[in-house]
Design an enzyme around this catalytic site. Structure first.
Site, PDB file in Angstrom:
ATOM      1  N   PHE A   1       0.245  52.088 120.160  1.00 33.31           N
ATOM      2  CA  PHE A   1      -0.426  51.467 121.299  1.00 33.31           C
ATOM      3  C   PHE A   1       0.363  51.622 122.596  1.00 33.31           C
ATOM      4  CE2 PHE A   1       2.570  48.121 120.377  1.00 33.31           C
ATOM      5  CZ  PHE A   1       2.688  47.362 121.538  1.00 33.31           C
ATOM      6  N   LYS A   2       1.650  51.883 122.471  1.00 38.93           N
ATOM      7  CA  LYS A   2       2.499  51.939 123.659  1.00 38.93           C
ATOM      8  C   LYS A   2       2.231  53.185 124.505  1.00 38.93           C
ATOM      9  CE  LYS A   2       5.698  48.742 121.657  1.00 38.93           C
ATOM     10  NZ  LYS A   2       7.020  48.353 121.248  1.00 38.93           N
ATOM     11  N   ASP A   3       1.412  54.107 123.986  1.00 35.97           N
ATOM     12  CA  ASP A   3       1.013  55.257 124.796  1.00 35.97           C
ATOM     13  C   ASP A   3       0.258  54.812 126.050  1.00 35.97           C
ATOM     14  OD1 ASP A   3       2.037  57.483 123.363  1.00 35.97           O
ATOM     15  OD2 ASP A   3       0.466  57.256 121.867  1.00 35.97           O
TER      16      ASP A   3
ATOM     17  N   THR B   1       8.202  52.081 121.133  1.00 34.87           N
ATOM     18  CA  THR B   1       8.305  52.252 122.591  1.00 34.87           C
ATOM     19  C   THR B   1       8.983  53.569 122.942  1.00 34.87           C
ATOM     20  OG1 THR B   1       8.355  49.892 123.079  1.00 34.87           O
ATOM     21  CG2 THR B   1       9.342  51.329 124.706  1.00 34.87           C
TER      22      THR B   1
END
Length: 436
Positions: A106-108, A139
């Site tokens: 999700f950190k994209d 991350t």
């Protein structure tokens, strides 16, 4: 849009300064002076918009004139070029898949948006930008791929030795070019402490133009609101208008973004903070006592945070009504054994493979729904990483169900390099100065 520090509400800086400085010198975190409420017409017709359209509208309302409209649209279309589907598993149980970006996490969303914003603001002839980032797992990979090859930038990633998965480590250590990795003989909290101390060190700040790519950077937080609005848009298309979100929580940037979206008008009934054994926030929500503690290693390593940085932002959002915070967020915490049981249950019930972080969010959602049955409310748990990143966690039967993406197979062929350091700031500082 102007931003203030959580430690100094009188401070005012623009978006560019907030992005590049990352953390104010007073060690607070930047927050927008005003949080605009999106108009009801837009919110009730979210289902008519695409993810990039939603992202642009949200970002433009938060940033105002700091980035001209056409430039902001270009940044979003370049950064958010993958999808985030809401998948129905059973009646009122949905999973929001946030692992379809290049680093499979999700950190994209945050890392790609931030890298493009920084690149946009960097002017020709300016001093090289040194990006420092601590990672508990995902991350670092997202930041590495987000910044790889970006001119006039250098990224230094600190990760805890032996506490990230093999694929996560490959994503940190195989990039080369302007990306370098430091293997710290300690915990994520130690890595994070080193980064924070660097920002307040006079000599380092005189020599380097330092900024952070951790979720303490406001440019990471803003794009994470996009997928909450987009998830709600997908539910509206199914005729659902009431939702609770169960969020795997470590440094509390993810749920912090959800709460920012709520402040902007997104109609969320409840947020469920799902943690592993690092239960600082669930303990606070139960007792009213906020007591950070050393992090402990678990199977859900990206959530191994004992002193969540973003909690100060969440507390700041509710500083005028602290009781409202305890009503809107409920906390659940699970150990490794319960995490493995949840992975097994998800596989058997839905023929679906969830990473350990995702499994904890599912278990928290199911527990909440059992305690608060509501037929007209959808429960959405966030899937924060592709299960292939955690091969050692699964039984062979479950592992065989996982589709290994092509980019992972390519990673295994690459040479990798990391520099090993202990947890002393002196050693970290020496490395930065010697490798200037």
């Amino acid at each position: 849009m102007k931003f203030y520090s959580t430690n100094n509400t009188d401070l005012r800086v623009g978006f560019k300064e907030a992005v590049f400085n990352s953390m104010p010198q007073d060690k607070g975190l930047y927050m927008p002076v005003e949080i605009p409420r999106l108009d009801d017409k837009f919110l009730s017709h979210l289902d008519e918009y695409t993810l990039p359209e939603i992202a642009y509208h949200v970002a433009q309302n938060l940033l105002g004139d700091d980035i001209p409209a056409d430039d902001l649209k270009g940044i979003i279309h370049d950064a958010i070029n993958f999808y985030a589907p809401v998948v129905k598993l059973e009646e009122n149980v949905y999973v929001l898949e946030l692992f379809h970006g290049p680093s499979l996490a999700f950190k994209d969303f945050g890392a790609r948006f931030m890298s493009r914003v920084m690149s946009y603001f960097l002017e020709e002839g300016e001093k090289q930008l040194d990006v420092l980032v601590a990672t508990s797992g995902d991350t670092g990979g997202a930041v590495a791929l987000g910044f790889l090859g970006v001119p006039n930038t250098r990224v230094t990633i600190l990760y805890p030795k032996g506490k990230v998965s093999q694929i996560q480590e490959l994503q940190l250590t195989t990039n080369g070019q302007n990306i370098r990795a430091l293997e710290i003989d300690g915990t994520f909290d130690d890595c994070q402490a080193l980064v924070k101390q660097a920002f307040t060190d006079k000599e380092l700040n005189e020599k380097f133009r330092l900024t952070s790519a951790n979720s303490i950077n406001i440019a990471r937080l803003i794009p994470q609101t996009f997928y909450y609005f987009n998830a709600y848009a997908q539910l509206l298309r199914e005729g659902i208008s009431k939702v609770v979100f169960a969020v795997p929580s470590g440094n509390f940037g993810n749920i912090g973004a959800g709460l920012l979206a709520w402040k902007m008008g997104l109609p969320v009934e409840q947020f469920i903070a799902a943690t592993n054994a690092n239960d600082t926030v669930p303990a606070f929500l139960k007792t009213g006592v906020y007591q950070p503690k050393p992090s402990v290693a678990t199977l859900s390593n990206a959530m191994d945070v004992g002193n969540p940085s973003n909690w100060v932002r969440i507390a700041d959002l509710f500083k005028e009504k602290p009781e409202a915070l305890k009503k809107l967020i409920v906390g659940y915490t699970y150990n490794d054994e319960e995490t493995l049981q949840s992975i097994e249950a998800i596989s058997k019930t839905y023929d679906y493979v969830a990473c350990p972080h995702t499994a904890i969010a599912w278990k928290a959602l199911k527990a909440y729904q059992q305690e608060h049955p509501a037929k007209d409310t959808a429960g959405v748990f966030l899937s924060t990483a592709h299960p292939c990143k955690f091969p050692d966690v699964f039984t062979k039967e479950i592992s065989d169900k996982i589709n290994i993406p092509e980019q992972v197979k390519e990673l295994e062929k690459k040479a990798h390099h990391a520099t090993s350091l202990d947890t002393s700031f002196e050693g970290f500082k020496e490395f930065l100065l010697k490798n200037a």
